[in-house]
Design an enzyme around this catalytic site. Structure first.
Site, PDB file in Angstrom:
ATOM      1  N   ARG A  51       0.857  -1.185   0.000  1.00 36.05           N
ATOM      2  CA  ARG A  51       0.000   0.000   0.000  1.00 36.05           C
ATOM      3  C   ARG A  51       0.888   1.228   0.000  1.00 36.05           C
ATOM      4  O   ARG A  51       1.913   1.268   0.699  1.00 36.05           O
ATOM      5  CB  ARG A  51      -0.917   0.035   1.236  1.00 36.05           C
ATOM      6  CG  ARG A  51      -2.114  -0.916   1.172  1.00 36.05           C
ATOM      7  CD  ARG A  51      -3.137  -0.521   0.110  1.00 36.05           C
ATOM      8  NE  ARG A  51      -4.263  -1.439   0.042  1.00 36.05           N
ATOM      9  CZ  ARG A  51      -4.336  -2.515  -0.747  1.00 36.05           C
ATOM     10  NH1 ARG A  51      -3.336  -2.804  -1.557  1.00 36.05           N
ATOM     11  NH2 ARG A  51      -5.417  -3.270  -0.759  1.00 36.05           N
ATOM     12  N   ASP A  56       4.221  -0.489  -6.950  1.00 35.37           N
ATOM     13  CA  ASP A  56       2.974  -0.822  -7.632  1.00 35.37           C
ATOM     14  C   ASP A  56       1.823  -0.061  -6.991  1.00 35.37           C
ATOM     15  O   ASP A  56       0.688  -0.157  -7.434  1.00 35.37           O
ATOM     16  CB  ASP A  56       2.736  -2.340  -7.519  1.00 35.37           C
ATOM     17  CG  ASP A  56       1.539  -2.807  -8.339  1.00 35.37           C
ATOM     18  OD1 ASP A  56       1.430  -2.373  -9.503  1.00 35.37           O
ATOM     19  OD2 ASP A  56       0.712  -3.586  -7.816  1.00 35.37           O
ATOM     20  N   GLU A 104      -2.663   7.391  -4.991  1.00 35.59           N
ATOM     21  CA  GLU A 104      -3.055   6.712  -6.232  1.00 35.59           C
ATOM     22  C   GLU A 104      -4.543   6.808  -6.536  1.00 35.59           C
ATOM     23  O   GLU A 104      -4.948   6.677  -7.695  1.00 35.59           O
ATOM     24  CB  GLU A 104      -2.637   5.234  -6.185  1.00 35.59           C
ATOM     25  CG  GLU A 104      -3.434   4.382  -5.195  1.00 35.59           C
ATOM     26  CD  GLU A 104      -3.043   2.909  -5.243  1.00 35.59           C
ATOM     27  OE1 GLU A 104      -1.846   2.598  -5.150  1.00 35.59           O
ATOM     28  OE2 GLU A 104      -3.966   2.074  -5.380  1.00 35.59           O
ATOM     29  N   HIS A 133      -0.792  -0.425  -9.711  1.00 38.42           N
ATOM     30  CA  HIS A 133      -1.531  -1.376  -8.875  1.00 38.42           C
ATOM     31  C   HIS A 133      -2.013  -2.582  -9.693  1.00 38.42           C
ATOM     32  O   HIS A 133      -3.202  -2.897  -9.734  1.00 38.42           O
ATOM     33  CB  HIS A 133      -2.724  -0.677  -8.197  1.00 38.42           C
ATOM     34  CG  HIS A 133      -3.076  -1.290  -6.878  1.00 38.42           C
ATOM     35  ND1 HIS A 133      -3.362  -0.554  -5.753  1.00 38.42           N
ATOM     36  CD2 HIS A 133      -3.173  -2.592  -6.486  1.00 38.42           C
ATOM     37  CE1 HIS A 133      -3.637  -1.367  -4.747  1.00 38.42           C
ATOM     38  NE2 HIS A 133      -3.526  -2.611  -5.173  1.00 38.42           N
TER      39      HIS A 133
HETATM   40  P1  NAI Z   1      -1.556 -11.240   5.091  1.00 31.32           P
HETATM   41  O1  NAI Z   1      -2.586 -10.752   6.045  1.00 31.32           O
HETATM   42  O2  NAI Z   1      -1.532 -12.682   4.706  1.00 31.32           O
HETATM   43  O3  NAI Z   1      -0.097 -10.869   5.639  1.00 31.32           O
HETATM   44  C1  NAI Z   1       0.237  -9.638   6.177  1.00 31.32           C
HETATM   45  C2  NAI Z   1       1.397  -9.874   7.134  1.00 31.32           C
HETATM   46  O4  NAI Z   1       1.843  -8.596   7.608  1.00 31.32           O
HETATM   47  C3  NAI Z   1       1.001 -10.703   8.369  1.00 31.32           C
HETATM   48  O5  NAI Z   1       1.905 -11.774   8.550  1.00 31.32           O
HETATM   49  C4  NAI Z   1       1.072  -9.689   9.514  1.00 31.32           C
HETATM   50  O6  NAI Z   1       1.478 -10.281  10.756  1.00 31.32           O
HETATM   51  C5  NAI Z   1       2.125  -8.732   8.981  1.00 31.32           C
HETATM   52  N1  NAI Z   1       2.104  -7.453   9.665  1.00 31.32           N
HETATM   53  C6  NAI Z   1       1.046  -6.782  10.176  1.00 31.32           C
HETATM   54  N2  NAI Z   1       1.459  -5.662  10.792  1.00 31.32           N
HETATM   55  C7  NAI Z   1       2.806  -5.636  10.655  1.00 31.32           C
HETATM   56  C8  NAI Z   1       3.799  -4.743  11.095  1.00 31.32           C
HETATM   57  N3  NAI Z   1       3.486  -3.655  11.819  1.00 31.32           N
HETATM   58  N4  NAI Z   1       5.077  -5.013  10.780  1.00 31.32           N
HETATM   59  C9  NAI Z   1       5.408  -6.125  10.082  1.00 31.32           C
HETATM   60  N5  NAI Z   1       4.507  -7.020   9.664  1.00 31.32           N
HETATM   61  C10 NAI Z   1       3.219  -6.773   9.944  1.00 31.32           C
HETATM   62  O7  NAI Z   1      -1.699 -10.315   3.808  1.00 31.32           O
HETATM   63  P2  NAI Z   1      -1.232 -10.624   2.311  1.00 31.32           P
HETATM   64  O8  NAI Z   1      -2.318 -11.332   1.594  1.00 31.32           O
HETATM   65  O9  NAI Z   1       0.125 -11.199   2.339  1.00 31.32           O
HETATM   66  O10 NAI Z   1      -1.190  -9.133   1.724  1.00 31.32           O
HETATM   67  C11 NAI Z   1      -0.273  -8.161   2.192  1.00 31.32           C
HETATM   68  C12 NAI Z   1      -0.669  -6.824   1.637  1.00 31.32           C
HETATM   69  O11 NAI Z   1      -0.478  -6.815   0.228  1.00 31.32           O
HETATM   70  C13 NAI Z   1      -2.150  -6.466   1.799  1.00 31.32           C
HETATM   71  O12 NAI Z   1      -2.399  -5.910   3.077  1.00 31.32           O
HETATM   72  C14 NAI Z   1      -2.376  -5.476   0.706  1.00 31.32           C
HETATM   73  O13 NAI Z   1      -2.145  -4.179   1.214  1.00 31.32           O
HETATM   74  C15 NAI Z   1      -1.309  -5.808  -0.332  1.00 31.32           C
HETATM   75  N6  NAI Z   1      -1.870  -6.298  -1.600  1.00 31.32           N
HETATM   76  C16 NAI Z   1      -1.503  -5.690  -2.759  1.00 31.32           C
HETATM   77  C17 NAI Z   1      -1.995  -6.120  -3.976  1.00 31.32           C
HETATM   78  C18 NAI Z   1      -1.584  -5.506  -5.280  1.00 31.32           C
HETATM   79  O14 NAI Z   1      -2.263  -5.731  -6.301  1.00 31.32           O
HETATM   80  N7  NAI Z   1      -0.494  -4.762  -5.342  1.00 31.32           N
HETATM   81  C19 NAI Z   1      -2.972  -7.210  -4.031  1.00 31.32           C
HETATM   82  C20 NAI Z   1      -3.228  -7.846  -2.769  1.00 31.32           C
HETATM   83  C21 NAI Z   1      -2.716  -7.369  -1.595  1.00 31.32           C
END
Ligand code: NAI
Length: 329
Positions: free
Chosen positions: A232, A256, A261, A293
């Site tokens: 993000r 990305d 955005e 994105h």
């Molecule tokens: P997820 O929920 O599986 O993993 C997120 C991880 O971040 C978790 O292990 C959590 O413990 C960790 N986390 C939370 N707060 C934290 C902190 N303060 N410091 C370090 N780690 C922390 O989520 P997933 O599916 O892996 O997605 C991650 C992010 O990717 C989403 O939140 C979204 O913003 C982004 N995303 C981007 C996309 C794109 O098209 N560019 C598409 C899908 C998701």
């Protein structure tokens, strides 16, 4: 159910119409925000994406129009005030994992392009310029890659980089046991910053991670490090990153996602005067690569997004919401 579908694009219609046999979907190209909320009159629910703005004001307006469900067709939910939804009794569902590989692989695409400059080579060769001057890259093999956030996407990314022969360091407030078992080393964030040649952000945007990358954290990084953000935009203080690029501290930036955005991404402004000076400054650097994105944008992910979102709507109607996809019930 009658669903008002916001920020819709042609590809949304293709995939949702392919799998929808039951719900009544009305596609609006407008984003959902305070100005467009009137469009939800007469609907049971809304289907929204990453840049729709569901703050407390919009959610109160949705409740007044008897909207019962907000179906996010994405994983991130930083654009929804969950407390406000809870207060108004509106359910919120999402697609927690449509294809973590899609985003992880896109992060790798950014790394590879920035490193080996294939985007520049492609243009050069097409113009009959076969010079290799200024196309020098570096071997990823043996380099240290830091993964911030080791959920589904961070895990997939870590394994790809391990496959490249990189040393992978990770940081997470909840370290991922699969990665620990695979021998990935979890370290403190400062150590990750200090040791990594490439840093890739895969944590969600929360009050704790807002501007995680700022002038202080940039100062802790290795000179000439590469920073990748497919998560993000708000994770990065764009001004600080521009300064670090200008003074040569940061070697490469691949993003990305971008803090501002919402006003630009997913739309064609190729014949307009773009007013965002920070984005235009970023675009002017030869060592910056920006995509709009598209990390999620694969056949597999679009299929999964449509199927899970439609299932979420049916589950809500049948009072059988699944815990894994429900944020507020
Ligand atoms: P997820 O929920 O599986 O993993 C997120 C991880 O971040 C978790 O292990 C959590 O413990 C960790 N986390 C939370 N707060 C934290 C902190 N303060 N410091 C370090 N780690 C922390 O989520 P997933 O599916 O892996 O997605 C991650 C992010 O990717 C989403 O939140 C979204 O913003 C982004 N995303 C981007 C996309 C794109 O098209 N560019 C598409 C899908 C998701």
């Amino acid at each position: 159910m009658k669903i008002a579908f916001f920020s819709s694009k042609i590809y949304d219609k293709i995939y949702f119409n392919r799998y929808n046999t039951y719900h009544e979907l009305k596609y609006f190209e407008n984003p959902l925000n305070a100005e467009s909320v009137d469009l939800t009159n007469g609907y049971d629910g809304v289907c929204v994406f990453v840049n729709d703005q569901l703050n407390a004001e919009v959610i109160t307006q949705l409740a007044a129009r008897n909207i019962k469900i907000i179906a996010l067709r994405c994983a991130g939910f930083n654009n929804v005030d969950l407390q406000a939804a809870q207060k108004q009794g509106i359910a919120v569902v999402r697609v927690p994992a449509y294809s973590p590989h899609a985003v992880a692989e896109h992060a790798v695409a950014l790394i590879m392009t920035l490193n080996r400059k294939t985007h520049k080579a492609y243009n050069r060769v097409r113009e009959g310029n076969f010079s290799l001057e200024r196309l020098t890259g570096f071997d990823l093999y043996g380099k240290t890659v830091g993964v911030v956030g080791t959920g589904k996407i961070g895990e997939a990314f870590a394994f790809i980089m391990k496959g490249f022969g990189c040393k992978v360091l990770a940081y997470d407030i909840h370290p991922n046991p699969v990665l620990i078992n695979a021998g990935i080393q979890f370290v403190e964030l400062d150590e990750l910053f200090a040791q990594s040649d490439v840093i890739s952000l895969h944590c969600p945007l929360t009050p704790q991670t807002n501007r995680l990358i700022n002038s202080e954290s940039l100062e802790k990084m290795k000179p000439n490090a590469m920073l990748i953000n497919t998560s993000r935009g708000g994770l990065i203080d764009t001004k600080a990153v521009i300064n670090a690029l200008k003074n040569g501290k940061l070697g490469y930036l691949g993003i990305d996602v971008y803090e501002q955005e919402a006003d630009l991404f997913f739309n064609d402004f190729s014949e307009s005067i773009i007013q965002d000076d920070m984005l235009m400054r970023l675009m002017s650097f030869p060592n910056v690569l920006i995509t709009a994105h598209q990390g999620f944008f694969t056949e597999e992910a679009l299929t999964q997004i449509a199927q899970v979102t439609l299932q979420n709507l049916s589950d809500f109607e049948n009072n059988q919401l699944s815990k894994t996809t429900t944020l507020v019930h």
